[in-house]
Design an enzyme around this catalytic site. Structure first.
Site, PDB file in Angstrom:
ATOM      1  N   THR A   1       0.858  -1.191   0.000  1.00 48.36           N
ATOM      2  CA  THR A   1       0.000   0.000   0.000  1.00 48.36           C
ATOM      3  C   THR A   1       0.893   1.239   0.000  1.00 48.36           C
ATOM      4  OG1 THR A   1      -1.665  -1.197   1.239  1.00 48.36           O
ATOM      5  CG2 THR A   1      -1.813   1.216   1.266  1.00 48.36           C
TER       6      THR A   1
ATOM      7  N   ALA B   1     -19.905  -1.736  16.717  1.00 40.27           N
ATOM      8  CA  ALA B   1     -19.258  -0.829  17.675  1.00 40.27           C
ATOM      9  C   ALA B   1     -18.326  -1.647  18.557  1.00 40.27           C
ATOM     10  CB  ALA B   1     -20.324  -0.139  18.509  1.00 40.27           C
TER      11      ALA B   1
ATOM     12  N   CYS C   1      -2.803  -2.019   9.184  1.00 42.28           N
ATOM     13  CA  CYS C   1      -3.180  -1.234   8.003  1.00 42.28           C
ATOM     14  C   CYS C   1      -3.983   0.028   8.300  1.00 42.28           C
ATOM     15  CB  CYS C   1      -3.955  -2.111   7.031  1.00 42.28           C
ATOM     16  SG  CYS C   1      -2.903  -3.352   6.270  1.00 42.28           S
TER      17      CYS C   1
HETATM   18  P1  NAD Z   1       4.974  -7.591   6.711  1.00 40.73           P
HETATM   19  O1  NAD Z   1       5.715  -6.690   7.630  1.00 40.73           O
HETATM   20  O2  NAD Z   1       4.243  -8.757   7.279  1.00 40.73           O
HETATM   21  O3  NAD Z   1       5.957  -8.165   5.598  1.00 40.73           O
HETATM   22  C1  NAD Z   1       6.891  -7.399   4.933  1.00 40.73           C
HETATM   23  C2  NAD Z   1       8.048  -8.310   4.528  1.00 40.73           C
HETATM   24  O4  NAD Z   1       8.909  -7.583   3.670  1.00 40.73           O
HETATM   25  C3  NAD Z   1       8.906  -8.773   5.710  1.00 40.73           C
HETATM   26  O5  NAD Z   1       9.030 -10.179   5.689  1.00 40.73           O
HETATM   27  C4  NAD Z   1      10.249  -8.087   5.488  1.00 40.73           C
HETATM   28  O6  NAD Z   1      11.353  -8.854   5.938  1.00 40.73           O
HETATM   29  C5  NAD Z   1      10.245  -7.928   3.980  1.00 40.73           C
HETATM   30  N1  NAD Z   1      11.149  -6.877   3.504  1.00 40.73           N
HETATM   31  C6  NAD Z   1      11.244  -5.594   3.945  1.00 40.73           C
HETATM   32  N2  NAD Z   1      12.193  -4.938   3.253  1.00 40.73           N
HETATM   33  C7  NAD Z   1      12.718  -5.815   2.349  1.00 40.73           C
HETATM   34  C8  NAD Z   1      13.721  -5.732   1.361  1.00 40.73           C
HETATM   35  N3  NAD Z   1      14.396  -4.578   1.169  1.00 40.73           N
HETATM   36  N4  NAD Z   1      13.990  -6.831   0.636  1.00 40.73           N
HETATM   37  C9  NAD Z   1      13.322  -7.989   0.849  1.00 40.73           C
HETATM   38  N5  NAD Z   1      12.356  -8.132   1.764  1.00 40.73           N
HETATM   39  C10 NAD Z   1      12.052  -7.053   2.514  1.00 40.73           C
HETATM   40  O7  NAD Z   1       3.984  -6.654   5.901  1.00 40.73           O
HETATM   41  P2  NAD Z   1       2.517  -7.012   5.365  1.00 40.73           P
HETATM   42  O8  NAD Z   1       1.547  -6.948   6.477  1.00 40.73           O
HETATM   43  O9  NAD Z   1       2.588  -8.208   4.511  1.00 40.73           O
HETATM   44  O10 NAD Z   1       2.245  -5.739   4.447  1.00 40.73           O
HETATM   45  C11 NAD Z   1       2.941  -5.532   3.241  1.00 40.73           C
HETATM   46  C12 NAD Z   1       2.271  -4.400   2.486  1.00 40.73           C
HETATM   47  O11 NAD Z   1       0.934  -4.800   2.131  1.00 40.73           O
HETATM   48  C13 NAD Z   1       2.106  -3.119   3.275  1.00 40.73           C
HETATM   49  O12 NAD Z   1       2.247  -2.037   2.422  1.00 40.73           O
HETATM   50  C14 NAD Z   1       0.680  -3.196   3.786  1.00 40.73           C
HETATM   51  O13 NAD Z   1       0.123  -1.929   4.019  1.00 40.73           O
HETATM   52  C15 NAD Z   1      -0.027  -3.877   2.630  1.00 40.73           C
HETATM   53  N6  NAD Z   1      -1.235  -4.620   3.002  1.00 40.73           N
HETATM   54  C16 NAD Z   1      -1.240  -5.359   4.134  1.00 40.73           C
HETATM   55  C17 NAD Z   1      -2.388  -6.097   4.448  1.00 40.73           C
HETATM   56  C18 NAD Z   1      -2.426  -6.928   5.709  1.00 40.73           C
HETATM   57  O14 NAD Z   1      -3.514  -7.378   6.062  1.00 40.73           O
HETATM   58  N7  NAD Z   1      -1.325  -7.166   6.384  1.00 40.73           N
HETATM   59  C19 NAD Z   1      -3.494  -6.071   3.597  1.00 40.73           C
HETATM   60  C20 NAD Z   1      -3.433  -5.325   2.426  1.00 40.73           C
HETATM   61  C21 NAD Z   1      -2.290  -4.598   2.134  1.00 40.73           C
END
Ligand code: NAD
Length: 431
Positions: free
Chosen positions: A121, A252, A260
């Site tokens: 995101t 509520a 997020c």
């Molecule tokens: P997360 O923290 O669970 O996972 C992120 C992963 O990226 C980690 O394993 C980390 O080690 C890896 N990472 C970070 N920098 C890196 C790099 N330079 N090279 C390789 N790997 C790297 O995050 P998430 O919850 O999966 O969210 C990821 C994105 O998706 C965010 O932008 C979030 O807003 C969006 N999102 C999350 C959800 C949710 O429910 N968690 C839903 C929709 C969208």
């Protein structure tokens, strides 16, 4: 198709596993070596129902692999998804450093056409920055497109959400990128919205801001219900049955949290500010949510006279049921305010307990092994996360274990009349 996913967190891993399940050949890459080691052994580093089984199955069938090397992501995938974390900076804006790090690392290896897709995101217009960065660091004449494909899955039901989405949003600026993404998602048979990249990026922030607004709206209505003697669960049903409003996100409770909503809301507010618009409506959504979380200690103080020296049991730590994710969980703010008031806290979560130590390490909180152990001898209990285990709990046994049967139902899970008949001093939200 050959796909690489960079970032194997809640979104990246589910995306990788599901694309493999659809028949694509997927390489998941992460800089976290310990995670990659676990994944290679078929162990899922996060709790997400059904994910580990699919991970093992698709790895065994040779469609899913893991690597700690970003270069291999470029070598393997015709399409490279960036699914790394985009947390909030102190001032609320989105911290895009992980996305930029990935772009910087993959750019020098772009030797033939690749489609690079923002799955994380990100604020509107991030793709422009991404393109500039890739252009600067890629070899002369490198061919690539950038696209946006925001993710709408929810933790706890992530696989179903991914495989049966309401829609798939594809932000593209070339026909080539559009064709590749349409082909990739074809097996899902889901409605595809093909649009420009700015709109796709904005759709994700708008969707989360709108859902957060719905929650704060019903939480504000809950305040009026308490003052007027109405019941917010009935009001929510009465308005939610109107198709224009819809039932979802009208429960509520003690406020929203998670990895997020809070950060996306603040990022959207900061972004609007930077673009010259003061999004006061969303500031109010944040304010109501903060207030809602502080209601718990206020209500318990009212019921017990003081919280000093009282023992409060907290049921549920994860920000929602069926996940082990504690990032920005309301339970953390609630526990903080209970401790500040001088209460002793004993907490239990069916799954997130093992992650909790990390989030609560400098706090004096006892993490109990069972729900009953947490409640034993308590002056009050607050239910923060609506896990099924609590829904079906033996309530007479619970009452017998508590010193004082004050039950604050932070998710309006139980029928107030039934609870009072069982002898609890029941406190709901907005009823
Ligand atoms: P997360 O923290 O669970 O996972 C992120 C992963 O990226 C980690 O394993 C980390 O080690 C890896 N990472 C970070 N920098 C890196 C790099 N330079 N090279 C390789 N790997 C790297 O995050 P998430 O919850 O999966 O969210 C990821 C994105 O998706 C965010 O932008 C979030 O807003 C969006 N999102 C999350 C959800 C949710 O429910 N968690 C839903 C929709 C969208």
């Amino acid at each position: 198709m050959k796909i690489s996913i960079v970032g194997t967190g809640y979104v990246g891993l589910v995306t990788g596993v599901c694309f493999a399940h659809l028949g694509h050949t997927v390489l998941c890459v992460d800089k976290d070596k310990a995670k990659i080691k676990m994944l290679k052994k078929g162990v899922c580093p996060i709790y997400e129902p059904g994910l580990e089984e699919m991970l093992v199955e698709n790895s065994a069938e040779g469609r899913l692999g893991f690597s700690g090397d970003l270069k291999s992501a470029v070598e393997h995938g015709d399409i490279i998804f960036i699914a790394v974390d985009t947390p909030a900076r102190k001032n609320g804006e989105a911290d895009l450093s992980s996305v930029e790090d990935v772009a910087s690392e993959i750019a020098p290896h772009l030797n033939s056409y690749r489609l690079i897709v923002e799955k994380s995101t990100v604020p509107v217009r991030t793709s422009k920055e991404l393109e500039r960065l890739l252009d600067d660091l890629a070899p002369e004449g490198a061919e690539f497109d950038v696209a946006s494909n925001p993710e709408f899955l929810r933790e706890g039901s992530a696989i179903k959400d991914f495989l049966q989405p309401d829609r798939v949003v594809l932000g593209v600026n070339t026909q080539r990128a559009a064709s590749l993404l349409v082909q990739l998602y074809e097996p899902l048979n889901a409605p595809l919205l093909i649009t420009d990249i700015n709109s796709a990026e904005l759709i994700k922030h708008c969707a989360n801001a709108y859902l957060a607004m719905k929650i704060s709206f019903i939480n504000a209505v809950a305040q009026i219900c308490e003052k007027s003697g109405a019941d917010v669960t009935r009001v929510a049903r009465g308005i939610g049955l109107d198709k224009r409003i819809g039932m979802e996100f009208l429960s509520a409770g003690v406020g929203f949290g998670g990895s997020c909503f809070p950060k996306d809301l603040s990022a959207f507010i900061r972004l609007s500010e930077q673009m010259g618009y003061d999004f006061k409506l969303l500031k109010e959504v944040e304010y109501i949510n903060r207030e809602q979380k502080s209601l718990v200690s206020a209500k318990l103080k009212e019921a017990l006279g003081t919280l000093k020296g009282r023992k409060v049991a907290v049921w549920g730590l994860a920000f929602k049921p069926d996940t082990d994710d504690l990032r920005n969980a309301p339970s953390l703010d609630i526990i903080e305010s209970l401790l500040k008031e001088g209460a002793g806290v004993s907490a239990y979560d069916p799954v997130a307990g093992r992650n909790a130590q990390k989030f609560l390490e400098d706090k004096k909180v006892k993490i109990a092994k069972t729900a009953l152990e947490a409640a034993g001898g308590a002056d009050a209990l607050v239910l923060v996360t609506e896990w099924d285990e609590f829904r079906h709990f033996n309530l007479p046994e619970l009452k017998a274990a508590m010193k004082n049967p004050v039950f604050l139902d932070g998710r309006n899970l139980f029928d107030p009349k039934r609870m009072r008949n069982l002898g609890f001093k029941y406190i709901g939200i907005g009823r």
